[in-house]
Design a protein around this motif. Structure first.
Motif, PDB file in Angstrom:
ATOM      1  N   ASP A  25     -13.941 -14.791  10.869  1.00  0.00           N
ATOM      2  CA  ASP A  25     -12.589 -13.828   9.929  1.00  0.00           C
ATOM      3  C   ASP A  25     -13.154 -12.311  10.470  1.00  0.00           C
ATOM      4  O   ASP A  25     -12.157 -11.127  10.680  1.00  0.00           O
ATOM      5  CB  ASP A  25     -12.370 -14.286   9.491  1.00  0.00           C
ATOM      6  N   ILE A  28     -12.734 -10.791  13.891  1.00  0.00           N
ATOM      7  CA  ILE A  28     -11.132 -10.666  13.722  1.00  0.00           C
ATOM      8  C   ILE A  28     -10.991  -9.139  13.589  1.00  0.00           C
ATOM      9  O   ILE A  28      -9.712  -8.020  13.776  1.00  0.00           O
ATOM     10  CB  ILE A  28     -10.522 -11.401  13.201  1.00  0.00           C
ATOM     11  N   ALA A  29     -10.973  -8.834  11.838  1.00  0.00           N
ATOM     12  CA  ALA A  29     -10.120  -8.146  10.968  1.00  0.00           C
ATOM     13  C   ALA A  29     -11.204  -6.405  11.496  1.00  0.00           C
ATOM     14  O   ALA A  29      -9.883  -5.889  11.215  1.00  0.00           O
ATOM     15  CB  ALA A  29     -11.017  -8.345   9.619  1.00  0.00           C
ATOM     16  N   CYS A 183      -5.592   1.555  11.029  1.00  0.00           N
ATOM     17  CA  CYS A 183      -6.338  -0.188  11.621  1.00  0.00           C
ATOM     18  C   CYS A 183      -7.341  -0.715  10.943  1.00  0.00           C
ATOM     19  O   CYS A 183      -7.748  -1.671  10.209  1.00  0.00           O
ATOM     20  CB  CYS A 183      -7.200   0.288  12.582  1.00  0.00           C
ATOM     21  N   ILE A 186      -5.121  -2.735   8.437  1.00  0.00           N
ATOM     22  CA  ILE A 186      -4.656  -3.921   8.538  1.00  0.00           C
ATOM     23  C   ILE A 186      -5.982  -5.036   9.072  1.00  0.00           C
ATOM     24  O   ILE A 186      -5.117  -6.037   8.606  1.00  0.00           O
ATOM     25  CB  ILE A 186      -4.524  -3.935  10.078  1.00  0.00           C
ATOM     26  N   GLY A 187      -7.336  -4.876   9.110  1.00  0.00           N
ATOM     27  CA  GLY A 187      -8.030  -5.605   9.031  1.00  0.00           C
ATOM     28  C   GLY A 187      -8.827  -6.087   7.510  1.00  0.00           C
ATOM     29  O   GLY A 187      -8.389  -7.679   7.200  1.00  0.00           O
ATOM     30  N   VAL A 189      -5.810  -6.497   4.907  1.00  0.00           N
ATOM     31  CA  VAL A 189      -5.117  -7.205   4.451  1.00  0.00           C
ATOM     32  C   VAL A 189      -5.122  -8.822   5.414  1.00  0.00           C
ATOM     33  O   VAL A 189      -5.384  -9.166   4.593  1.00  0.00           O
ATOM     34  CB  VAL A 189      -3.787  -6.858   5.158  1.00  0.00           C
ATOM     35  N   TYR A 190      -5.956  -8.664   6.779  1.00  0.00           N
ATOM     36  CA  TYR A 190      -6.387  -9.723   7.345  1.00  0.00           C
ATOM     37  C   TYR A 190      -7.286 -10.485   6.172  1.00  0.00           C
ATOM     38  O   TYR A 190      -6.698 -11.614   5.696  1.00  0.00           O
ATOM     39  CB  TYR A 190      -6.382  -9.761   8.378  1.00  0.00           C
ATOM     40  N   LEU A 191      -8.475  -9.874   5.692  1.00  0.00           N
ATOM     41  CA  LEU A 191      -9.704  -9.820   5.085  1.00  0.00           C
ATOM     42  C   LEU A 191      -8.889 -10.622   4.161  1.00  0.00           C
ATOM     43  O   LEU A 191      -8.944 -11.922   3.627  1.00  0.00           O
ATOM     44  CB  LEU A 191     -10.234  -9.444   4.872  1.00  0.00           C
ATOM     45  N   ILE A 193      -5.421 -11.951   2.891  1.00  0.00           N
ATOM     46  CA  ILE A 193      -4.838 -12.948   2.692  1.00  0.00           C
ATOM     47  C   ILE A 193      -5.296 -14.318   3.436  1.00  0.00           C
ATOM     48  O   ILE A 193      -5.124 -15.294   2.817  1.00  0.00           O
ATOM     49  CB  ILE A 193      -3.952 -12.661   4.582  1.00  0.00           C
ATOM     50  N   LYS A 194      -6.795 -14.333   4.378  1.00  0.00           N
ATOM     51  CA  LYS A 194      -7.558 -15.133   4.600  1.00  0.00           C
ATOM     52  C   LYS A 194      -8.463 -15.941   3.022  1.00  0.00           C
ATOM     53  O   LYS A 194      -9.497 -16.054   3.287  1.00  0.00           O
ATOM     54  CB  LYS A 194      -8.367 -15.162   5.719  1.00  0.00           C
TER      55      LYS A 194
END
Length: 314
Positions: A25, A28-29, A183, A186-187, A189-191, A193-194
């Motif tokens: 993850d 990916i972020a 950018c 964005i990564g 926020v992904y971390l 959320i996960k």
């Protein structure tokens, strides 16, 4: 019978989360910042990213094979280390520099101290600081198409005005992965959320730096100056992707608060009073060294015990 209560029970809460899924993850972020770095700096940035990842994975495999240790390249931790190191390099860095940094990060910082979970500092930042000390001119060459240009933080330190919007979207000089704040967010926020990271360390870190810069930066709390401190350099990348490293950051809530405040203060000292305009890497490395002490003084007292009881048991 009461003595049996001191024996730890087996875990009853199970989770599908593992080192492999966490590292995957994180990788990916980091993709948005990596993709923008390639877009901004061209094929050379892509080659550096691929070189760092490949050299990191290969270094880990060769070392573990030679030492007859279990092979752990499948857990993506070496991939993340290589990717973070690449994002902390200028696009002008030669390939051999990326290889040296990757080998140093994996073998010297990580494997020599026992492998994943045993390293005392973030491997990617440890390698970056090593490269900065050893190859300063190479690591501070941020020229684009042969045209030299100061980074936004260097310009701010020199008293120049910098375009804040360009810093936010990434149209500035800098390392491959630190230029585009949007950018990086964005990564991040992904971390979040996960639930790979919590906002405690990055938010307190960033907030502390802004307060420190407002008090000691010489510009007060001028919005444009604080925005330049916020968007410039490796603050956002470091706060969300390296200061939150599980191995080298405290696990106690209060320890994380102390850790983040120390990060903000040290970064402010390096940026404002130091010879360089940046200070995120060194701040994180120094605070990594303080983590054992921070955890020692912030470890919570188990329910039903008093601090005096624990001291007597020791």
């Amino acid at each position: 019978m009461s003595d049996l209560l001191h024996v730890s029970a087996s875990p009853h809460v199970r989770s599908k989360t593992s080192t492999k899924t966490i590292m995957r993850d994180v990788a990916i972020a980091l993709l948005p910042a990596s993709a923008f770095g390639v877009y901004q700096f061209g094929i050379k940035a892509l080659l550096l990213i691929l070189t760092c990842v490949a050299a990191s994975v290969l270094s880990e495999y060769i070392y573990e094979k030679a030492m007859k240790k279990p092979i752990t390249t499948y857990d993506y931790s070496a991939v993340v280390t290589g990717l973070l190191l690449a994002l902390n390099l200028p696009s002008t860095a030669p390939i051999w520099l990326a290889v040296i940094g990757s080998v140093f990060a994996i073998i010297v910082v990580k494997q020599v101290f026992g492998g994943l979970g045993q390293n005392f500092m973030n491997p990617a930042l440890g390698a970056r600081c090593f490269l900065l000390i050893s190859f300063t001119s190479r690591m501070t060459d941020f020229s684009i198409d042969g045209v030299a240009g100061a980074t936004p933080l260097a310009a701010v330190k020199a008293g120049e005005i910098v375009p804040i919007f360009d810093m936010f979207i990434g149209k500035t000089s800098g390392t491959i992965g630190e230029t585009s704040v949007i950018c990086i967010l964005i990564g991040a926020v992904y971390l979040l959320i996960k639930k790979i990271i919590t906002p405690r360390i990055p938010f307190i870190y960033i907030g502390t730096l802004l307060v420190f810069a407002g008090i000691f930066g010489g510009h007060g709390f001028e919005p444009s100056y604080l925005a330049a401190q916020l968007f410039g350099g490796g603050l956002m990348l470091g706060a969300f992707f390296m200061a939150t490293d599980y191995v080298t950051s405290p696990i106690t809530p209060m320890g994380q608060v102390i850790f983040a405040v120390c990060l903000g203060i040290l970064t402010g000292i390096f940026r404002i009073f130091g010879g360089s305009a940046e200070g995120v890497s060194y701040a994180i490395i120094f605070c990594n060294l303080l983590v054992p002490l921070i955890e020692k003084v912030t470890i919570p007292v188990p329910f039903g015990f008093r601090k005096e009881d624990l001291k007597n048991e020791k």
